[in-house]
Write a protein that holds these residues in place. Sequence first.
Motif, PDB file in Angstrom:
ATOM      1  N   THR A 196      -8.620  16.089   4.210  1.00  0.00           N
ATOM      2  CA  THR A 196      -8.553  17.060   5.303  1.00  0.00           C
ATOM      3  C   THR A 196      -7.337  17.958   5.131  1.00  0.00           C
ATOM      4  O   THR A 196      -7.453  19.182   5.144  1.00  0.00           O
ATOM      5  N   ASP A 197      -6.165  17.359   4.983  1.00  0.00           N
ATOM      6  CA  ASP A 197      -4.942  18.154   4.808  1.00  0.00           C
ATOM      7  C   ASP A 197      -3.772  17.221   4.561  1.00  0.00           C
ATOM      8  O   ASP A 197      -3.896  15.998   4.677  1.00  0.00           O
ATOM      9  N   ARG A 198      -2.635  17.817   4.230  1.00  0.00           N
ATOM     10  CA  ARG A 198      -1.402  17.066   4.162  1.00  0.00           C
ATOM     11  C   ARG A 198      -0.976  16.703   5.577  1.00  0.00           C
ATOM     12  O   ARG A 198      -0.986  17.551   6.474  1.00  0.00           O
ATOM     13  N   LYS A 199      -0.607  15.448   5.778  1.00  0.00           N
ATOM     14  CA  LYS A 199      -0.202  14.988   7.112  1.00  0.00           C
ATOM     15  C   LYS A 199       0.957  15.824   7.646  1.00  0.00           C
ATOM     16  O   LYS A 199       0.960  16.250   8.812  1.00  0.00           O
ATOM     17  N   LYS A 200       1.933  16.111   6.778  1.00  0.00           N
ATOM     18  CA  LYS A 200       3.112  16.848   7.225  1.00  0.00           C
ATOM     19  C   LYS A 200       2.822  18.336   7.433  1.00  0.00           C
ATOM     20  O   LYS A 200       3.605  19.046   8.064  1.00  0.00           O
ATOM     21  N   ASP A 201       1.687  18.817   6.896  1.00  0.00           N
ATOM     22  CA  ASP A 201       1.336  20.227   7.035  1.00  0.00           C
ATOM     23  C   ASP A 201       0.479  20.512   8.262  1.00  0.00           C
ATOM     24  O   ASP A 201       0.288  21.672   8.627  1.00  0.00           O
ATOM     25  N   LEU A 202      -0.084  19.480   8.876  1.00  0.00           N
ATOM     26  CA  LEU A 202      -0.951  19.698  10.028  1.00  0.00           C
ATOM     27  C   LEU A 202      -0.202  20.461  11.115  1.00  0.00           C
ATOM     28  O   LEU A 202       0.941  20.140  11.449  1.00  0.00           O
ATOM     29  N   TRP A 208       0.841  -1.197   0.000  1.00  0.00           N
ATOM     30  CA  TRP A 208       0.000   0.000   0.000  1.00  0.00           C
ATOM     31  C   TRP A 208       0.873   1.243   0.000  1.00  0.00           C
ATOM     32  O   TRP A 208       1.850   1.322   0.763  1.00  0.00           O
ATOM     33  N   PHE A 209       0.514   2.216  -0.837  1.00  0.00           N
ATOM     34  CA  PHE A 209       1.249   3.483  -0.906  1.00  0.00           C
ATOM     35  C   PHE A 209       0.669   4.475   0.089  1.00  0.00           C
ATOM     36  O   PHE A 209      -0.536   4.772   0.060  1.00  0.00           O
ATOM     37  N   ALA A 210       1.518   4.987   0.976  1.00  0.00           N
ATOM     38  CA  ALA A 210       1.097   5.978   1.965  1.00  0.00           C
ATOM     39  C   ALA A 210       1.193   7.371   1.341  1.00  0.00           C
ATOM     40  O   ALA A 210       2.287   7.848   1.020  1.00  0.00           O
ATOM     41  N   THR A 211       0.050   8.017   1.142  1.00  0.00           N
ATOM     42  CA  THR A 211      -0.013   9.273   0.378  1.00  0.00           C
ATOM     43  C   THR A 211       0.515  10.485   1.130  1.00  0.00           C
ATOM     44  O   THR A 211       0.898  11.473   0.511  1.00  0.00           O
ATOM     45  N   GLY A 212       0.479  10.429   2.475  1.00  0.00           N
ATOM     46  CA  GLY A 212       0.840  11.618   3.241  1.00  0.00           C
ATOM     47  C   GLY A 212      -0.318  12.567   3.434  1.00  0.00           C
ATOM     48  O   GLY A 212      -0.173  13.622   4.051  1.00  0.00           O
ATOM     49  N   ASP A 213      -1.500  12.190   2.917  1.00  0.00           N
ATOM     50  CA  ASP A 213      -2.702  13.018   3.073  1.00  0.00           C
ATOM     51  C   ASP A 213      -3.655  12.367   4.062  1.00  0.00           C
ATOM     52  O   ASP A 213      -3.753  11.140   4.148  1.00  0.00           O
ATOM     53  N   ILE A 214      -4.379  13.213   4.787  1.00  0.00           N
ATOM     54  CA  ILE A 214      -5.379  12.752   5.749  1.00  0.00           C
ATOM     55  C   ILE A 214      -6.766  12.924   5.121  1.00  0.00           C
ATOM     56  O   ILE A 214      -7.044  13.949   4.489  1.00  0.00           O
ATOM     57  N   GLY A 215      -7.637  11.930   5.293  1.00  0.00           N
ATOM     58  CA  GLY A 215      -8.969  12.062   4.716  1.00  0.00           C
ATOM     59  C   GLY A 215      -9.926  11.008   5.226  1.00  0.00           C
ATOM     60  O   GLY A 215      -9.613  10.225   6.121  1.00  0.00           O
ATOM     61  N   ASP A 216     -11.119  11.001   4.639  1.00  0.00           N
ATOM     62  CA  ASP A 216     -12.127   9.994   4.966  1.00  0.00           C
ATOM     63  C   ASP A 216     -13.068   9.845   3.777  1.00  0.00           C
ATOM     64  O   ASP A 216     -13.015  10.615   2.825  1.00  0.00           O
ATOM     65  N   LEU A 217     -13.923   8.829   3.835  1.00  0.00           N
ATOM     66  CA  LEU A 217     -14.921   8.598   2.791  1.00  0.00           C
ATOM     67  C   LEU A 217     -16.291   9.033   3.283  1.00  0.00           C
ATOM     68  O   LEU A 217     -16.660   8.784   4.435  1.00  0.00           O
TER      69      LEU A 217
END
Length: 598
Positions: free
Chosen positions: A456-462, A438-447
């Motif tokens: 929601t946002d970039r994980k590293k930008d939170l 699985w490729f970890a995108t670095g983005d946070i989200g939901d369905l």
Amino acid sequence: MSPTILHYFLDKKQKLSANVALTFKVGTQWSSWTWGEFFHETEKLAAALNSLGINKSDKVAIISNTRPEWAVADLAILGLGAITIPIYPSNTAEEIEYILNDSETKLVILEDAAQYEKWNSIKAKCPIVANVLLISDLIKNTKAQGEYQTWPAIMKLGKERLNTTPDFYVQACQCRTLAEDATIPYTSGTTGVPKGVLLTHLQIASEVQDVFRELGMTSDDLTLTFLPYSHVLGRVEYWGSIYVGYAMAFAENIDKIRDNLKEIRPTVLVAVPRIFEKIYNGVISQSEISATKKTIFRWALRIGTEVSRLKRKNQTIPISLFAQYMVAQKLVFSKLQNGLGGRIRFAISGGAPLSAQIAEFFHAAGILVLEGYGLTETTAAITLNRPHDFDFGTVGKPLADVKIKFANDGEILIKSEKVMKEYYKNSTATNEVMLDGWFATGDIGDLTERGFLRITDRKKDLIKTAGGKYIAPQKLENLLKLNKYISNVLVHGDQRKYIVTLVTLNADEVKRFASQNSISYSSFKELSKNQNVQKVIRDAIAEVNSQLANYETIKNFEILADDFTIESGELTPSLKVKRKLCDKKYKSILDGLYGVES
């Protein structure tokens, strides 16, 4: 054998040979290539590159703005089984040097004298590069003219080669397979040195087949292309034309897009959110010229918004509302539609988050903007809003083979043929993002309940405040950029007591405001410090704060006199803010907003 993008190119040459493929300005007049002519230009270049020693798996870099020769060069390189290294023309000489050496590039294709000057400053440090090809021969230094190949000379060489082996390129294309490496775009490197993203022909074929099948584009469509082909979204637009057979018109430059839209009248527009934000703010500004215009615009927008709501719910539009909508179209919305050429079936937004409010505004005005989501590592889109299945504020549903799951912290994980092969020569970085396939995108989200992906946002930008609260900066930045006086925004506050922001101004709107309010100034820097301008921005921030939880609110701000640009380094080529760079560049100002001396 499954087809590669080259097999689709052969198909277009066979079936659409007389159809227009590319349109571009020559002087003041638009000129065109048919698919047959496009193919012939490409096979000449491929034959010439092979004569210069370019073979399978060799690397060829392209450093150029978006233009027909970029597409010709890419298809020529790919047809030979070689690997394209796309480099942004805005990259510094030092960045170019790193990419050329890391990728082991053998031949460099440069757009013009400006790119040659950068190359000239680093060529001694790039020993693997054996040949340089210049698209526009504008160099005045006659001494340098023996150090590069000109476009006319190289095409003449290719033509001579084809005279003896006329099927050379056709046969080369027929040999390509999905497993072969195709291109290595480099990430922007905002958090360190750039990483090469190795994509094979499988990733390209999977992407274009799934995206353009869902969009329903045909050979009758026409796009105005202006995104950088060094960026994967721009490249997919042009690869899509090879797959579908639609025509592309090349914008003269970013400043001429408004004129070119009216001249070309495209049916589909592919852009980044910043383009839609600027159009939105321009419309809002025009609507406020007079009280009468403002009243009419607000009425039209209210009617359009209600029609949009009913359409999205697949509900019938009452006759009385439809009649009012036709009036709103004639009085207000037709101007926006005509400004985009008057034939847009839909627009596509990618590369950065698009505000739901802007998407809803365009739909109310009769223009559907479809947002998608992806990364360079996923060959652009892995989710997409479709023309008949969309939800504003989301980035759409997964494409055909895409599987999505979420890590414990909400990070989006992807499994798909569209995911890169690896980071080139960087197994450590590859292993960091590839987790059990699985490729970890670095983005946070939901369905959502309907299966649409929401970012929601970039994980590293939170941002994590000193109080332990997590804040998504892009949410605040996008809300502020809805204000017509604001151009760019940087929200800051990681490990700080509260949130602050840097704001750059929309110069045209602020100058208009100054004129309307009889504000005199000797420089734009002076105007940006004017108390009335400061109040306008303070009020805009207060309006945004009213929509936020208390811990998210912006407590202090500073207006910068100069806008963020690609050239000055604050923006990526897709017009996203380079957050870490800006945090460092404006550290003293940011510290001052917290009452700290740097």
